[in-house]
Design an enzyme around this catalytic site. Structure first.
Site, PDB file in Angstrom:
ATOM      1  N   LYS A 143       0.852  -1.197   0.000  1.00 48.45           N
ATOM      2  CA  LYS A 143       0.000   0.000   0.000  1.00 48.45           C
ATOM      3  C   LYS A 143       0.881   1.238   0.000  1.00 48.45           C
ATOM      4  O   LYS A 143       1.889   1.303   0.694  1.00 48.45           O
ATOM      5  CB  LYS A 143      -0.885  -0.032   1.240  1.00 48.45           C
ATOM      6  CG  LYS A 143      -1.774   1.163   1.395  1.00 48.45           C
ATOM      7  CD  LYS A 143      -2.418   1.144   2.759  1.00 48.45           C
ATOM      8  CE  LYS A 143      -3.124   2.431   3.058  1.00 48.45           C
ATOM      9  NZ  LYS A 143      -2.295   3.548   3.411  1.00 48.45           N
ATOM     10  N   LEU A 162      -3.865  -0.947   7.688  1.00 48.61           N
ATOM     11  CA  LEU A 162      -2.931   0.161   7.856  1.00 48.61           C
ATOM     12  C   LEU A 162      -3.680   1.482   7.890  1.00 48.61           C
ATOM     13  O   LEU A 162      -4.790   1.601   7.406  1.00 48.61           O
ATOM     14  CB  LEU A 162      -1.940   0.180   6.695  1.00 48.61           C
ATOM     15  CG  LEU A 162      -0.798  -0.835   6.713  1.00 48.61           C
ATOM     16  CD1 LEU A 162      -0.127  -0.863   5.375  1.00 48.61           C
ATOM     17  CD2 LEU A 162       0.206  -0.505   7.780  1.00 48.61           C
ATOM     18  N   ASP A 163      -3.000   2.485   8.418  1.00 48.59           N
ATOM     19  CA  ASP A 163      -3.550   3.840   8.504  1.00 48.59           C
ATOM     20  C   ASP A 163      -3.721   4.478   7.137  1.00 48.59           C
ATOM     21  O   ASP A 163      -3.358   3.919   6.120  1.00 48.59           O
ATOM     22  CB  ASP A 163      -2.571   4.710   9.310  1.00 48.59           C
ATOM     23  CG  ASP A 163      -3.033   4.864  10.737  1.00 48.59           C
ATOM     24  OD1 ASP A 163      -2.354   5.571  11.496  1.00 48.59           O
ATOM     25  OD2 ASP A 163      -4.061   4.260  11.071  1.00 48.59           O
ATOM     26  N   TYR A 164      -4.232   5.721   7.190  1.00 46.73           N
ATOM     27  CA  TYR A 164      -4.286   6.510   5.962  1.00 46.73           C
ATOM     28  C   TYR A 164      -2.905   6.948   5.536  1.00 46.73           C
ATOM     29  O   TYR A 164      -2.562   6.945   4.359  1.00 46.73           O
ATOM     30  CB  TYR A 164      -5.170   7.738   6.209  1.00 46.73           C
ATOM     31  CG  TYR A 164      -5.288   8.683   5.053  1.00 46.73           C
ATOM     32  CD1 TYR A 164      -4.533   9.846   5.000  1.00 46.73           C
ATOM     33  CD2 TYR A 164      -6.153   8.425   4.004  1.00 46.73           C
ATOM     34  CE1 TYR A 164      -4.641  10.713   3.944  1.00 46.73           C
ATOM     35  CE2 TYR A 164      -6.267   9.291   2.939  1.00 46.73           C
ATOM     36  CZ  TYR A 164      -5.509  10.439   2.916  1.00 46.73           C
ATOM     37  OH  TYR A 164      -5.598  11.308   1.865  1.00 46.73           O
ATOM     38  N   ARG A 205       3.698   5.821  16.770  1.00 42.70           N
ATOM     39  CA  ARG A 205       4.037   7.251  16.820  1.00 42.70           C
ATOM     40  C   ARG A 205       4.166   7.716  18.268  1.00 42.70           C
ATOM     41  O   ARG A 205       5.000   8.564  18.586  1.00 42.70           O
ATOM     42  CB  ARG A 205       2.972   8.054  16.089  1.00 42.70           C
ATOM     43  CG  ARG A 205       2.959   7.736  14.616  1.00 42.70           C
ATOM     44  CD  ARG A 205       2.010   8.600  13.842  1.00 42.70           C
ATOM     45  NE  ARG A 205       1.890   8.081  12.503  1.00 42.70           N
ATOM     46  CZ  ARG A 205       0.781   7.537  11.990  1.00 42.70           C
ATOM     47  NH1 ARG A 205      -0.307   7.457  12.690  1.00 42.70           N
ATOM     48  NH2 ARG A 205       0.788   7.072  10.761  1.00 42.70           N
TER      49      ARG A 205
END
Lengths: 358, 311
Positions: A20, A121-123, A261
């Site tokens: 991605k 997964l995140d954006y 993060r």
């Protein structure tokens, strides 16, 4: 001889990995992949259009309609007399315009492909993402998900800032210096975190740590807790440190991208300055890694045949893995692969003798 | 029941009409009516995609079921073949994109008007066929609106000044992007203002930009802004070079980022004409991937894929 579309559709099942790109939502990723697969499927050889049965009188029947069955009907003396006397009609196959591809449209649509995903997964994050197709993909994901295989990430951070959202786009809380930081100090902080998380894992494993079972399980990598303890960072390594920017590799369990993060911000705190995460990238998810030739780019899959090869490769990898995915219970759930049938119960010599003498 | 003959007579009607097809009174697709109407069958033999017309032009379905072959369909296709010189292979694309053309209310003299208008503006016959093939919706368009847009193009109004284009230039702009004709003058004016304000170009530079790449008047302003910032920050362009290489605005941002990053990783990203190792951006960003890789000396797409997997 190339594949026909129904053959390709039947063999599109199982798991495969996709890379991605950042700044892309999950739904748009799946739309991208489905459109590429459907374009490939609808270009292959399709089934012929269906025919319709029409009843015609003997005078209207042509040579093309004389199939074997019609010939039989016409040649029988009794039936041919009936047909000609009473003006009865004969069934024949006729082209059906209803089933023409230009009228119905493409044969394969979005509803024919059902997607199941692994850990999403995140954006903003990028990396390896597992996707499962159809029912087999759902089952395999359930099996692979229960064996909690670790995921490795490459995280890039930057010293000197502390924000609310742990990224550069959040509200700034403080700006700090970073000239005093050296790589040995970073390694020390990382090893402290790593040790604390590993101790928590060993304590929660519910096994006698001085036994042989625990040792073999730890060697294989199956010493995992059953309860949810939160994100566990089991292996943290510093790889690059150039001025304020640094790169670390993390292997973790039960994590999310935002927890990584938060880890980066925590590291900055321990070193008496602030840190901010610039990039999260997943390198490997269990068996699939970014290096393989079978992890496909989401915007450039490369054709339907390449996807089928990727699913078959994942089958063989799961079967040949030494971590026991194919227990007896799971062998029934996997579709028919190259497994010899060893589960047959052996017959006793009495039964063999009895069957021979009968 | 006294006789078998009476029984047979009652069933005679049923046996004679056993192939009758039942038509629904209402439906949203043409599939039920295709077995019966010869005009729809003839359209399929030409290759018209009826499933697309159901999605894009649902208001024309009533009209298409009631078409007659000799009176409605034939004269219009004959007009396309004789007057405009279009081959029967190309009818399919035109009808899928503009099925209103077959409407018996849109008579042939309206398309004749459009063709006469273009010939009066000194477009050649081949140019008119090219426009119709690339933009079939112009067959049902209003002549007055086309006149308004062409007039606006020739005296292109930017904030305080009128940029005068010559007739040859306007014809070339229309040939390069015929979809300019269906835009309203206000939409073109918005893009012109955008070029002046956020790009910061002078009036003669805007004129050069539009002649080199006329499709810039159709693109979305948000995309234009992002591409412009990319060109200035990453590729180190001046305004002069942006105009010189303005064909790059056709490519998507993602494509430019990937290819530029790949060239940077190889150390060959040089877009200034004076320097050594100059690569022209148009050759890099206006081609296929395979052509891109062969120009750099590779045989595969593998190196580019391996670079993208590190992003």
């Amino acid at each position: 001889m190339s594949i026909t579309a129904p053959q390709a559709y039947r063999s599109l099942k199982g798991l495969f990995a996709v890379y991605k790109l950042p700044n892309q939502s999950h739904t748009s990723l799946i739309d991208q992949v489905t459109t590429q697969i459907l374009i490939g499927l609808n270009r292959l050889e399709q089934r012929p259009p269906k025919c319709m049965v029409a009843f015609k009188k003997l005078s209207n029947v042509t040579n093309e309609d004389f199939t074997w069955r019609v010939n039989q009907i016409v040649k029988d003396s009794t039936s041919s007399a009936l047909i000609s006397e009473n003006n009865l009609s004969i069934p024949t196959n006729v082209v059906d315009w209803f089933d023409h591809p230009l009228v119905q449209g493409p044969r394969y649509t979005k509803e024919d492909l059902v997607w199941y995903t692994g850990h999403a997964l995140d954006y903003e994050a990028s990396g390896v993402q597992i996707l499962g197709l159809q029912n087999d993909g759902e089952k395999m994901l359930g099996i692979v998900g229960k064996k909690k295989l670790g995921r490795t990430y490459e995280v890039k951070g930057r010293f000197g800032l502390a924000t609310t959202t742990y990224t550069q786009e959040g509200k700034v809380l403080e700006r700090t210096t970073w000239n005093h930081i050296k790589p040995q100090q970073i390694n020390k902080a990382l090893s402290l975190i790593q040790g604390a998380h590993r101790n928590a894992l060993y304590r929660a494993a519910e096994m006698d740590l001085s036994s042989n079972e625990a040792y073999t399980a730890a060697c294989k990598g199956t010493l995992k807790p059953r309860k949810f303890l939160g994100p566990l960072f089991l292996n943290i390594k510093l790889i690059e440190f150039s001025a304020p920017e640094f790169v670390i590799h993390i292997t973790c369990l039960d994590e999310s991208c935002q927890s990584l993060r938060a880890l980066v911000a925590n590291i900055g705190k321990r070193l008496y300055s602030g840190a901010v995460c610039t990039k999260v990238r997943r390198i490997s998810d269990g068996i699939f890694s970014w290096d393989d030739e079978h992890t496909l780019l989401s915007h450039k899959l490369g054709g339907v045949e390449r996807v089928i090869e990727a699913t078959r490769d994942s089958y063989s990898r799961l079967l040949n893995d030494p971590r026991d995915f194919t227990s007896k219970r799971n062998r029934k759930r996997f579709p028919a692969a190259d497994i010899p049938n060893k589960d047959r119960r052996e017959k006793s010599p009495l039964l063999i003798a009895a069957s021979e003498n009968l | 029941m006294e006789n078998f003959d009476n029984f047979d007579r009652s069933l005679e009607h049923h046996f004679n009409n056993m192939g009758e097809k039942l038509i629904p009174k209402q439906s949203q697709s043409l599939a039920y009516y295709v077995d019966i109407s010869k005009s729809l069958q003839s359209l399929i033999t030409f290759g018209v995609k009826l499933h697309k017309i159901e999605k894009t032009h649902p208001e024309t379905l009533d009209m298409l079921t009631k078409l007659r072959v000799k009176e409605d369909l034939r004269p219009k296709l004959v007009f396309l073949h004789n007057e405009l010189g279009i081959k029967p292979d190309q009818f399919a694309d035109i009808i899928t994109k503009c099925p209103q053309y077959l409407n018996p209310e849109n008579e042939i003299y309206k398309t004749e008007e459009i063709v006469e208008y273009f010939t009066s503006k000194k477009f050649t016959k081949e140019q008119i066929t090219d426009i119709v093939l690339r933009l079939p919706t112009i067959l049902c368009y209003d002549v007055i609106k086309i006149d308004a847009t062409l007039g606006f193009l020739q005296n292109f109004q930017v904030s305080t000044k009128q940029l005068r284009f010559q007739a040859d230039q306007v014809r070339e702009m229309v040939m390069r992007s015929p979809s300019l004709l269906t835009q309203s003058p206000s939409a073109l004016h918005v893009n012109g203002q955008f070029l002046e304000r956020s790009f910061g170009l002078r009036f003669d530079e805007i004129k050069r930009m539009i002649t080199t790449y006329p499709r810039i008047l159709l693109l979305n302003t948000e995309d234009l802004e992002l591409k412009y910032m990319f060109m200035i920050r990453e590729l180190d362009f001046n305004n002069d070079e942006v105009i010189k290489f303005s064909l790059i605005f056709n490519a998507s941002l993602r494509l430019m980022e990937h290819r530029h990053g790949f060239l940077k990783s190889l150390g060959r990203a040089q877009y200034k004409t004076d320097q050594v190792g100059y690569l022209s951006p148009i050759e890099m960003f206006w081609c296929n991937e395979m052509e891109f890789m062969t120009k750099l000396g590779f045989h595969n797409r593998q190196p580019l894929d391996n670079y993208i997997k590190t992003l």
